[in-house]
Write a protein that holds these residues in place. Structure first.
Motif, mmCIF file in Angstrom:
data_model
loop_
_atom_site.group_PDB
_atom_site.id
_atom_site.type_symbol
_atom_site.label_atom_id
_atom_site.label_comp_id
_atom_site.label_asym_id
_atom_site.label_seq_id
_atom_site.Cartn_x
_atom_site.Cartn_y
_atom_site.Cartn_z
ATOM 1 N N THR A 187 0.805 -1.216 0.000
ATOM 2 C CA THR A 187 0.000 0.000 0.000
ATOM 3 C C THR A 187 0.839 1.267 0.000
ATOM 4 O O THR A 187 0.286 2.369 -0.082
ATOM 5 C CB THR A 187 -0.924 0.028 1.232
ATOM 6 O OG1 THR A 187 -0.119 -0.041 2.402
ATOM 7 C CG2 THR A 187 -1.913 -1.130 1.205
ATOM 8 N N ALA A 188 2.167 1.158 0.113
ATOM 9 C CA ALA A 188 3.028 2.340 0.194
ATOM 10 C C ALA A 188 3.576 2.671 -1.196
ATOM 11 O O ALA A 188 4.465 1.991 -1.699
ATOM 12 C CB ALA A 188 4.170 2.080 1.169
ATOM 13 N N PRO A 189 3.045 3.733 -1.829
ATOM 14 C CA PRO A 189 3.529 4.081 -3.167
ATOM 15 C C PRO A 189 4.928 4.703 -3.112
ATOM 16 O O PRO A 189 5.330 5.289 -2.108
ATOM 17 C CB PRO A 189 2.500 5.093 -3.666
ATOM 18 C CG PRO A 189 1.929 5.684 -2.436
ATOM 19 C CD PRO A 189 1.989 4.622 -1.377
ATOM 20 N N LEU A 190 5.643 4.571 -4.208
ATOM 21 C CA LEU A 190 6.978 5.159 -4.329
ATOM 22 C C LEU A 190 7.160 5.619 -5.763
ATOM 23 O O LEU A 190 7.037 4.830 -6.700
ATOM 24 C CB LEU A 190 8.044 4.108 -3.973
ATOM 25 C CG LEU A 190 9.493 4.513 -4.187
ATOM 26 C CD1 LEU A 190 9.873 5.636 -3.231
ATOM 27 C CD2 LEU A 190 10.397 3.321 -3.993
ATOM 28 N N GLY A 191 7.420 6.896 -5.938
ATOM 29 C CA GLY A 191 7.665 7.435 -7.276
ATOM 30 C C GLY A 191 9.103 7.908 -7.359
ATOM 31 O O GLY A 191 9.639 8.460 -6.404
#
Length: 60
Positions: free
Chosen positions: A9-13
């Protein structure tokens, strides 16, 4: 009692050099994986090797 497995659930861009992105894309295709899955595996292996994550056998 076992804890429930973590959910992704932890987005990373991030922004990458085009040459790094092309190499990443080729490596993921060679492994028949989406880029996100390939990056997760590479990061997990690296972080385990450095001691930031427990070994797979220690997680259960």
């Amino acid at each position: 009692m076992l804890e429930p497995p973590e959910r992704r659930t932890a987005p990373l861009g991030l922004r990458l050099l085009p040459s790094l992105k092309a190499a990443l894309d080729k490596a993921a295709k060679d492994e028949r994986r989406p880029i996100a899955s390939y990056v997760e595996i590479v990061l997990t292996d690296h972080l385990r090797a450095k001691g930031y994550l427990p070994a797979a056998s220690e997680q259960q």
